[in-house]
Design an enzyme around this catalytic site. Structure first.
Site, short mmCIF file in Angstrom:
data_model
loop_
_atom_site.label_atom_id
_atom_site.label_comp_id
_atom_site.label_asym_id
_atom_site.label_seq_id
_atom_site.Cartn_x
_atom_site.Cartn_y
_atom_site.Cartn_z
CB CYS A 133 -0.86 -0.05 1.26
SG CYS A 133 -1.76 1.47 1.57
CB CYS A 191 -3.21 4.00 -5.12
SG CYS A 191 -4.47 3.04 -4.27
#
Ligand code: DGL
Length: 262
Positions: free
Chosen positions: A69, A181
């Protein structure tokens, strides 16, 4: 190997790790209770990631942690490395890689708002602001669209067009886009369709960089695997998890269960 994300984005990282290291075993945490991380404060993101690692550490042996992440990596990685003594690998938007391949010298960076506002990202933007034109979009909506797509919902072109409006309006589009992302890698085709009208696009997601760092730990440095089966943990019981089961098949999880992170 413990790997975590707020949702399904990290599975795109796991997929590449599995391709490079087919015998690897892993615990995947889908922190759906806290999804999305992108609209949380730095302090929340730091505390939450400490909580995740501490909780797992008490139940399972950990050899390495992969933060799949960008939001957690850009906000919390240095803090986590100071607290824990096993290797922790993060994923970061790489302007350096984009600069190597852009031809028209226009680079797009799209990431969550927390990633864009992090000290780490601000620093790399500042360092790279001179030679190339960097076009930035901070959005917390795109990760949600990726979550829905994986659960079988169709992706709305109108919603995508709204998110990418700042680039659609440009006279020249970025020819290289940094997907900052991990959720966004699941939407490459849709993003291409929205933007590829005029010219082809290169995507940079840093996933290969992460996978080769992990390969180095297990193959070159001979790190030992401490768990023997694949485990999938989620932090919130929800009906929408049922629609994920099909997508999870290829990851061969032996155990799928809820974990309490409070
Ligand atoms: N997949 C995440 C990232 O790479 C987080 C998305 C979110 O929870 O907002 O940033």
């Amino acid at each position: 190997m413990l790997i975590f994300d707020s949702g399904v984005g990290g599975l795109s990282v796991l997929k590449t790790i599995k391709r490079i290291l087919p015998k690897i075993h892993y615990i995947y945490i889908l922190d759906n209770e806290a999804f999305p991380y992108g609209n949380k404060t730095e302090i929340f993101i730091i505390k939450r990631s400490i909580k995740i690692i501490n909780t797992i550490k008490k139940i399972y042996p950990i050899s390495i942690v992969v933060i799949a992440c960008n939001t957690v990596s850009t906000v919390a990685l240095s803090v986590l490395r100071n607290i824990f003594n096993f290797p922790i690998i993060g994923i970061f938007p790489s302007i350096k890689s984009a600069k190597k391949i852009t031809k028209n010298k226009i680079i797009g960076l799209i990431a969550t708002k927390a990633t864009i506002n992090s000290f780490y990202t601000k620093k790399i933007i500042c360092k790279n602001s001179s030679s190339n034109t960097l076009k930035i979009i901070g959005t917390n909506k795109l990760a949600l669209i990726a979550e829905k797509k994986i659960r079988g919902y169709s992706v709305s072109r109108i919603q995508l067009k709204n998110i990418f409006k700042p680039w659609i309006k440009l006279p020249i589009y970025p020819d290289t886009i940094i997907l900052g992302c991990t959720h966004f890698s699941l939407l490459e085709e849709e993003i291409k369709n929205i933007l590829c009208i005029r010219s082809p696009i290169n995507f940079i997601d840093s996933i290969e960089i992460v996978a080769s760092q992990i390969e180095n730990y297990f193959n070159q440095l001979k790190m030992e695997q401490k768990i023997k089966k694949n485990i999938f943990l989620y932090s919130k019981k929800s009906d929408s998890l049922k629609s994920l089961l099909f997508f999870l098949k290829e990851y061969k999880f032996k155990i799928i269960k809820h974990i309490n992170l409070y």
